[in-house]
Write a protein that holds these residues in place. Structure first.
Motif, short mmCIF file in Angstrom:
data_model
loop_
_atom_site.label_atom_id
_atom_site.label_comp_id
_atom_site.label_asym_id
_atom_site.label_seq_id
_atom_site.Cartn_x
_atom_site.Cartn_y
_atom_site.Cartn_z
N MET A 290 3.28 -2.23 6.51
CA MET A 290 1.98 -2.15 5.84
C MET A 290 2.10 -1.33 4.56
N ALA A 291 2.87 -0.26 4.61
CA ALA A 291 3.10 0.54 3.40
C ALA A 291 3.78 -0.30 2.33
N ALA A 292 4.75 -1.10 2.75
CA ALA A 292 5.46 -1.95 1.79
C ALA A 292 4.52 -2.98 1.18
N GLU A 293 3.63 -3.54 1.98
CA GLU A 293 2.68 -4.52 1.45
C GLU A 293 1.74 -3.87 0.45
N LEU A 294 1.34 -2.64 0.70
CA LEU A 294 0.45 -1.93 -0.21
C LEU A 294 1.13 -1.61 -1.53
N LEU A 295 2.42 -1.30 -1.49
CA LEU A 295 3.14 -0.89 -2.70
C LEU A 295 3.75 -2.06 -3.46
N CYS A 296 3.97 -3.17 -2.77
CA CYS A 296 4.68 -4.32 -3.35
C CYS A 296 3.96 -4.88 -4.58
N GLU A 297 4.75 -5.34 -5.56
CA GLU A 297 4.22 -5.95 -6.78
C GLU A 297 4.25 -7.46 -6.73
N GLY A 298 4.69 -8.04 -5.61
CA GLY A 298 4.81 -9.49 -5.51
C GLY A 298 3.48 -10.19 -5.69
N ALA A 299 3.52 -11.35 -6.31
CA ALA A 299 2.28 -12.09 -6.59
C ALA A 299 1.79 -12.85 -5.37
N ASP A 300 2.71 -13.26 -4.49
CA ASP A 300 2.33 -14.09 -3.35
C ASP A 300 2.54 -13.31 -2.05
N ALA A 301 3.54 -13.72 -1.29
CA ALA A 301 3.79 -13.08 0.00
C ALA A 301 4.25 -11.64 -0.20
N LEU B 162 4.14 7.77 -9.45
CA LEU B 162 5.25 7.72 -10.40
C LEU B 162 5.73 6.30 -10.66
N LEU B 163 5.71 5.46 -9.63
CA LEU B 163 6.28 4.12 -9.76
C LEU B 163 5.27 3.03 -9.42
N ALA B 164 4.47 3.25 -8.42
CA ALA B 164 3.51 2.24 -7.97
C ALA B 164 2.11 2.53 -8.50
N ALA B 165 1.17 1.69 -8.10
CA ALA B 165 -0.23 1.90 -8.49
C ALA B 165 -0.92 2.90 -7.57
N GLN B 166 -0.29 3.25 -6.47
CA GLN B 166 -0.87 4.17 -5.51
C GLN B 166 0.25 4.84 -4.71
N ARG B 167 -0.14 5.71 -3.80
CA ARG B 167 0.82 6.35 -2.90
C ARG B 167 0.45 5.98 -1.46
N VAL B 168 1.46 6.03 -0.59
CA VAL B 168 1.25 5.77 0.84
C VAL B 168 1.94 6.88 1.63
N VAL B 169 1.21 7.42 2.60
CA VAL B 169 1.74 8.48 3.47
C VAL B 169 1.71 7.99 4.92
#
Length: 330
Positions: free
Chosen positions: A48-59, A109-116
């Motif tokens: 779920m953290a990866a999905e929140l941080l991912c920049e992919g357009a689709d899956a 620093l890198l993504a649009a948000q942070r996940v903890v």
């Protein structure tokens, strides 16, 4: 770090719900994943953290964007994963929570948000819980919190009420056995491990990796000899078990509780197919004359109390001696 949804065993309904909320922009900033040990809660939290941080357009997670690559390399600056620390007793202290809070209040620093992700969140001490509560009440910046716990009821009511609760149940026995077989474990052993692991893939793997059923068999031997236990046996058994890591002690009492549960089942129906320990049916049935229903229930109460006390900082030797003396009187 594993981030692919397809590699997670079970929990399709929970995953579908989480991904739908994320796609619709309705995912709460705080979630509490709760359920038994070893069923995959942390794996779902990481995906779920990866999905929140991912920049992919689709899956999502795509596995190839810079966010996913950083996660796969355990080097993402906007992802925090907190675990209990310590030697004798592992806890999550307020200093760790404060350090995390200081970081998430800054811009990503890198993504649009942070996940903890806070694993074993029930191991936070009171000061850490209260400090985290303030952040959950008034989050600063774009951040999602995922708390993972096996003991939801031991956490502050105020924390539970500020999180979206996501419950995870035990994995189906047949599904678990199939997954174990895919790892190269012989089918007969995979079936036995799945029956003994109470729907926990992690527990099944620990059973296999630790060389089989030593802890379970020791707990069974204790039950078989409980009627002839003497004070000297209490001191000797406590001295031997005191040397075990707390996680191993918890495992021993887990198996003891499962054996007692099997005795309850056999009391109701000696031919039942619902036993955890099907291979011990005859040995357990032979114990029934010494274990009337009231005694089994009294021992189960003692086992549950031990499991709670092992979560806190206590003298293991005294705790074990107290348990064995009470078990003799049950």
């Amino acid at each position: 770090m594993e981030i692919a949804w397809e590699n997670i065993l079970g929990h399709e309904q929970q995953i579908t719900r989480l991904r739908k909320l994320r796609a619709e922009g309705r995912l709460p900033h705080a979630m509490l994943f709760h359920g038994p040990d070893g069923v995959g809660k942390l794996r779902v939290a990481r995906a779920m953290a990866a999905e929140l941080l991912c920049e992919g357009a689709d899956a999502r997670p795509c596995g190839t964007c810079r966010q996913c690559r950083a996660l796969l390399q355990d080097s993402h600056p906007d992802y925090y994963e907190i675990h209990p620390e310590g030697k004798a007793v592992k806890t999550i202290k307020i200093d760790v929570i404060r350090a995390m809070q200081a970081n998430v209040e800054r811009a990503p620093l890198l993504a649009a948000q942070r996940v903890v992700v806070i694993d074993d969140a029930e191991m936070m001490n009171e000061a850490a819980e209260n400090s985290l509560l303030k952040t959950l009440e008034e989050p600063k910046g774009a951040v999602h919190f995922i708390l993972v716990t096996r003991a939801r009821s031991s956490m502050l009511d105020t924390i539970r009420s500020r999180c979206m609760n996501v419950g995870f149940g035990s994995l189906p026995e047949a599904e678990l056995a199939h997954a174990l077989a895919l790892r190269g474990i012989p089918e007969a052993m995979a079936a036995e491990l799945s029956a003994l692991s109470d729907g926990s893939f992690g527990r099944a793997l620990r059973l296999y990796d630790d060389g089989g059923l030593t802890m379970r068999d020791d707990a069974a031997a204790f039950l078989a000899h409980l009627g002839t236990f003497r004070p000297q046996d209490v001191f000797e058994k406590s001295a031997a078990m005191e040397k075990l890591p707390r996680e191993k002690l918890s495992e021993w009492f887990l198996y003891l509780g499962m054996l007692l549960r099997d005795l309850l089942v056999l009391t109701e129906d000696g031919a039942s197919l619902l036993l955890y320990h099907k291979d011990l049916r005859d040995r357990l049935a032979a114990l029934l004359p010494s274990f009337p229903l009231a005694r089994i229930e009294a021992l189960l109460v003692l086992v549950r109390a031990m499991n709670r006390r092992l979560l806190v900082n206590v003298n293991q030797r005294l705790l074990l001696e107290g348990f064995f003396f009470r078990a003799m009187e049950a």
